[in-house]
Design a protein around this motif. Structure first.
Motif, PDB file in Angstrom:
ATOM      1  N   PRO A 174      17.205 -30.370  39.786  1.00  0.00           N
ATOM      2  CA  PRO A 174      17.892 -29.119  40.616  1.00  0.00           C
ATOM      3  C   PRO A 174      16.744 -27.966  40.319  1.00  0.00           C
ATOM      4  O   PRO A 174      16.526 -27.313  38.788  1.00  0.00           O
ATOM      5  N   SER A 175      16.546 -27.410  40.591  1.00  0.00           N
ATOM      6  CA  SER A 175      16.033 -25.854  40.587  1.00  0.00           C
ATOM      7  C   SER A 175      17.361 -25.429  40.168  1.00  0.00           C
ATOM      8  O   SER A 175      18.469 -25.022  40.378  1.00  0.00           O
ATOM      9  N   ILE A 176      17.057 -24.251  39.110  1.00  0.00           N
ATOM     10  CA  ILE A 176      18.634 -23.860  38.291  1.00  0.00           C
ATOM     11  C   ILE A 176      18.038 -21.926  38.153  1.00  0.00           C
ATOM     12  O   ILE A 176      18.759 -21.278  39.442  1.00  0.00           O
TER      13      ILE A 176
ATOM     14  N   GLY B 191       3.032 -28.793  33.091  1.00  0.00           N
ATOM     15  CA  GLY B 191       1.630 -28.617  33.896  1.00  0.00           C
ATOM     16  C   GLY B 191       1.152 -29.299  31.877  1.00  0.00           C
ATOM     17  O   GLY B 191      -0.054 -29.820  32.378  1.00  0.00           O
ATOM     18  N   LEU B 192       1.240 -29.002  31.162  1.00  0.00           N
ATOM     19  CA  LEU B 192       0.641 -29.285  30.010  1.00  0.00           C
ATOM     20  C   LEU B 192       1.052 -30.489  29.601  1.00  0.00           C
ATOM     21  O   LEU B 192      -0.671 -31.278  29.406  1.00  0.00           O
ATOM     22  N   TRP B 193       1.869 -31.801  30.442  1.00  0.00           N
ATOM     23  CA  TRP B 193       2.186 -32.908  30.337  1.00  0.00           C
ATOM     24  C   TRP B 193       1.179 -33.710  30.912  1.00  0.00           C
ATOM     25  O   TRP B 193       0.515 -34.455  31.166  1.00  0.00           O
ATOM     26  N   LEU B 194       0.923 -32.594  32.387  1.00  0.00           N
ATOM     27  CA  LEU B 194      -0.251 -33.462  33.068  1.00  0.00           C
ATOM     28  C   LEU B 194      -1.643 -34.116  33.143  1.00  0.00           C
ATOM     29  O   LEU B 194      -2.413 -34.517  32.809  1.00  0.00           O
ATOM     30  N   PHE B 195      -1.426 -32.565  31.767  1.00  0.00           N
ATOM     31  CA  PHE B 195      -3.067 -32.217  31.374  1.00  0.00           C
ATOM     32  C   PHE B 195      -3.064 -33.904  30.590  1.00  0.00           C
ATOM     33  O   PHE B 195      -4.199 -33.769  30.333  1.00  0.00           O
ATOM     34  N   LEU B 196      -2.210 -33.857  29.954  1.00  0.00           N
ATOM     35  CA  LEU B 196      -1.822 -35.439  29.154  1.00  0.00           C
ATOM     36  C   LEU B 196      -1.907 -36.658  29.755  1.00  0.00           C
ATOM     37  O   LEU B 196      -2.350 -37.803  29.216  1.00  0.00           O
ATOM     38  N   GLY B 197      -1.689 -36.399  31.424  1.00  0.00           N
ATOM     39  CA  GLY B 197      -2.295 -37.483  32.289  1.00  0.00           C
ATOM     40  C   GLY B 197      -0.786 -38.224  31.844  1.00  0.00           C
ATOM     41  O   GLY B 197      -0.449 -39.962  32.565  1.00  0.00           O
ATOM     42  N   SER B 198       0.231 -37.775  31.563  1.00  0.00           N
ATOM     43  CA  SER B 198       1.740 -38.066  31.657  1.00  0.00           C
ATOM     44  C   SER B 198       2.273 -37.990  32.883  1.00  0.00           C
ATOM     45  O   SER B 198       2.926 -37.070  33.248  1.00  0.00           O
ATOM     46  N   ARG B 199       3.336 -39.013  32.917  1.00  0.00           N
ATOM     47  CA  ARG B 199       4.499 -38.717  33.998  1.00  0.00           C
ATOM     48  C   ARG B 199       5.919 -38.741  33.658  1.00  0.00           C
ATOM     49  O   ARG B 199       6.230 -37.905  34.713  1.00  0.00           O
ATOM     50  N   LYS B 200       5.117 -37.819  32.255  1.00  0.00           N
ATOM     51  CA  LYS B 200       6.607 -36.836  31.850  1.00  0.00           C
ATOM     52  C   LYS B 200       6.624 -35.602  32.614  1.00  0.00           C
ATOM     53  O   LYS B 200       7.297 -35.092  33.183  1.00  0.00           O
ATOM     54  N   SER B 201       5.510 -35.390  33.612  1.00  0.00           N
ATOM     55  CA  SER B 201       5.069 -33.601  33.857  1.00  0.00           C
ATOM     56  C   SER B 201       6.523 -33.871  35.371  1.00  0.00           C
ATOM     57  O   SER B 201       6.688 -33.200  36.228  1.00  0.00           O
ATOM     58  N   LEU B 202       6.317 -35.514  36.029  1.00  0.00           N
ATOM     59  CA  LEU B 202       7.324 -35.476  37.595  1.00  0.00           C
ATOM     60  C   LEU B 202       8.785 -35.299  36.860  1.00  0.00           C
ATOM     61  O   LEU B 202       9.406 -35.673  37.834  1.00  0.00           O
ATOM     62  N   GLN B 203       8.643 -35.515  35.265  1.00  0.00           N
ATOM     63  CA  GLN B 203      10.604 -35.687  35.369  1.00  0.00           C
ATOM     64  C   GLN B 203      11.383 -33.776  34.806  1.00  0.00           C
ATOM     65  O   GLN B 203      11.652 -34.213  35.384  1.00  0.00           O
ATOM     66  N   VAL B 204       9.997 -33.024  34.346  1.00  0.00           N
ATOM     67  CA  VAL B 204      10.193 -31.782  33.965  1.00  0.00           C
ATOM     68  C   VAL B 204      10.201 -31.172  35.260  1.00  0.00           C
ATOM     69  O   VAL B 204      10.652 -28.994  35.117  1.00  0.00           O
ATOM     70  N   VAL B 205       9.496 -31.386  36.217  1.00  0.00           N
ATOM     71  CA  VAL B 205       8.239 -29.966  37.082  1.00  0.00           C
ATOM     72  C   VAL B 205       9.729 -29.855  37.808  1.00  0.00           C
ATOM     73  O   VAL B 205      10.815 -30.472  38.324  1.00  0.00           O
ATOM     74  N   HIS B 206      10.334 -28.145  38.581  1.00  0.00           N
ATOM     75  CA  HIS B 206      11.202 -27.679  39.289  1.00  0.00           C
ATOM     76  C   HIS B 206      10.815 -26.954  40.438  1.00  0.00           C
ATOM     77  O   HIS B 206       9.922 -26.294  40.541  1.00  0.00           O
ATOM     78  N   PRO B 207      10.674 -28.116  41.653  1.00  0.00           N
ATOM     79  CA  PRO B 207       9.480 -28.146  42.651  1.00  0.00           C
ATOM     80  C   PRO B 207      11.013 -26.083  43.607  1.00  0.00           C
ATOM     81  O   PRO B 207      11.798 -27.048  43.973  1.00  0.00           O
TER      82      PRO B 207
END
Length: 473
Positions: free
Chosen positions: A6-8, A21-37
């Motif tokens: 959730p947004s803080i 974005g850095l995790w996305l560059f590595l192709g890691s699914r962790k990017s979906l866990q830390v993104v705050h849309p």
């Protein structure tokens, strides 16, 4: 499943999305866990990405031109497509917060990649990366195109793994995405965000009709040689019109020879420069041959000597002549040797300042000739900048050494050392200026130099100006 935090607050979300974005560059699914849309994050990163892309396009354009709205619209196409993909995924997963994630991740990664490109462009523009080999510069555009393709593929990659799409669906979507991105990236070059409008070069009617008279007037003023004494004749050739340093250099050196070395009435300059089209004859194979023929007719061939100076860009065995839109033939060593022989000029001092100019030596050398070149046959020379008055070699040899020394060999050695010092200070590969002296000219040169360096002509003090950092290919 996808764990959207959730947004803080804005700055916390900004930091989290940068990390995503850095995790996305590595192709890691962790990017979906830390993104705050959030809509604020989407708008912020959209503005940042558009701004950085505009900055990079402005830098590539040389800080000239104007904003191209069509280029901005073309760039916005891809985050818009990512937004449509997000809408589709949010409906499929019944998660509205998922709608902004693909576009947000794409914008974050694109902003970071373009910031790196901007940094490299800045370092390159300020000659900070001159130590890198040319192969690196040739590879970088393709490398960043691959990164641009990857940032879109990475979004598909992490979502396909997280949502466990079947392998054939992953391959099909990725293949279609790669093809579309490559085609788009190749075509978007025609519509950059910051665009410099191409202006077709043209020759005005005044220039067209002036050139015949200018060349005739320049050749008619060449005086006959006096059999009672030795004379030096000077011919200067500025080859390229798009770098004004060559025009400036030839005009300054001709003035130096006329006032200091006694060639007034026996000197000609052929210049390719858009600013001199109605005042000076252009440099071409035809004008060079006609000038050499006229000098050969007027000089005493047994006692007079020609000083030929040519400055331009160049390749191995090629001295470049360019004056768009005229389609000029290039000068190669065999043609130049033939032109000199046809003119019947016996004693020759030939100085060529261009990259790879040492490749001219084998064809030009003869028993009666001194050949000096600004570089070895396999080396570049430096200093071709439109903000400069001389190239490196032109300044070192003519503007400094020839004002202080009383022999050509001493002037050459002094210029060679000066150029080497400048190149070492900039970490440039040494240009290695060359000297090649024929056996008859070796005996004759001291007698000729007495008329070039009169003892009653004192050295003229000069200001030593450090050269501008540019290469002369």
């Amino acid at each position: 499943m996808i764990d959207l935090k959730p947004s803080i607050n804005f700055w916390h979300d900004l930091k989290s999305n940068q990390t995503a974005g850095l995790w996305l560059f590595l192709g890691s699914r962790k990017s979906l866990q830390v993104v705050h849309p959030s809509i604020f994050q989407f708008l912020f990163w959209g503005v940042v990405a558009g701004g950085v892309n505009t900055l990079y396009s402005w830098m590539v354009a040389g800080q000239i031109g104007s904003l191209n709205p069509q280029g901005l619209i073309s760039y916005a196409l891809w985050p818009f497509i990512a937004l449509i993909v997000g809408i589709f995924l949010s409906q499929r997963m019944n998660n509205q917060r998922l709608m902004l994630v693909p576009a947000l991740l794409w914008l974050v990664l694109d902003s970071n990649i373009l910031l790196i490109q901007c940094l490299l462009q800045y370092l390159g523009d300020n000659n900070i990366l001159n130590f890198l080999p040319d192969s690196i510069y040739n590879f970088l555009p393709n490398f960043f195109m691959i990164l641009f393709v990857w940032q879109s593929i990475a979004v598909i990659w992490v979502f396909s793994r997280e949502l466990k799409w079947p392998w054939w669906e992953r391959c099909l979507i990725m293949f279609a995405t790669v093809c579309t991105l490559v085609v788009w990236q190749m075509s978007v070059k025609e519509q950059p965000i910051w665009k410099v409008e191409d202006v077709a070069p043209s020759i005005s009617e005044d220039v067209l009709y002036a050139q015949g008279n200018l060349l005739k007037k320049s050749l008619d003023q060449i005086q006959l040689g006096d059999f009672a004494q030795t004379h030096w004749y000077f011919l200067g050739v500025a080859g390229d019109s798009y770098d004004s340093v060559f025009s400036s250099e030839v005009q300054r050196i001709k003035a130096q020879f006329d006032t200091r070395f006694g060639t007034l009435g026996r000197s000609v300059q052929l210049v390719n420069d858009p600013d001199t089209g109605t005042t000076l004859p252009i440099a071409s194979q035809t004008s060079i041959q006609l000038a050499l023929n006229r000098i050969g007719q007027q000089m005493n061939r047994d006692t007079d000597v020609l000083f030929l100076y040519m400055t331009s860009h160049g390749l191995a065995n090629q001295f470049e002549l360019e004056n768009a839109p005229i389609d000029l033939k290039q000068v190669d060593p065999r043609w130049l040797r033939g032109a000199l022989d046809q003119a019947g000029i016996k004693w020759r001092v030939i100085v060529i300042s261009s990259c790879y100019s040492g490749s001219f030596i084998p064809a030009l050398q003869s028993d009666n000739t001194l050949v000096i070149t600004a570089s070895a046959a396999d080396r570049s020379s430096f200093g071709c900048n439109s903000q400069a008055d001389y190239t490196y070699f032109g300044r070192a040899f003519f503007d400094q050494a020839m004002r202080e020394k009383t022999t050509l060999h001493d002037a050459f050695l002094d210029a060679q050392a000066t150029v080497s010092k400048w190149e070492n200070a900039q970490d440039f590969e040494p240009s290695e200026p060359q000297w090649s002296l024929g056996k008859n000219m070796e005996l004759m040169l001291p007698q000729l130099e007495k008329h070039l360096f009169p003892s009653n002509n004192p050295a003229i003090p000069i200001n030593h100006i450090e050269p501008v950092q540019m290469s002369q290919p």
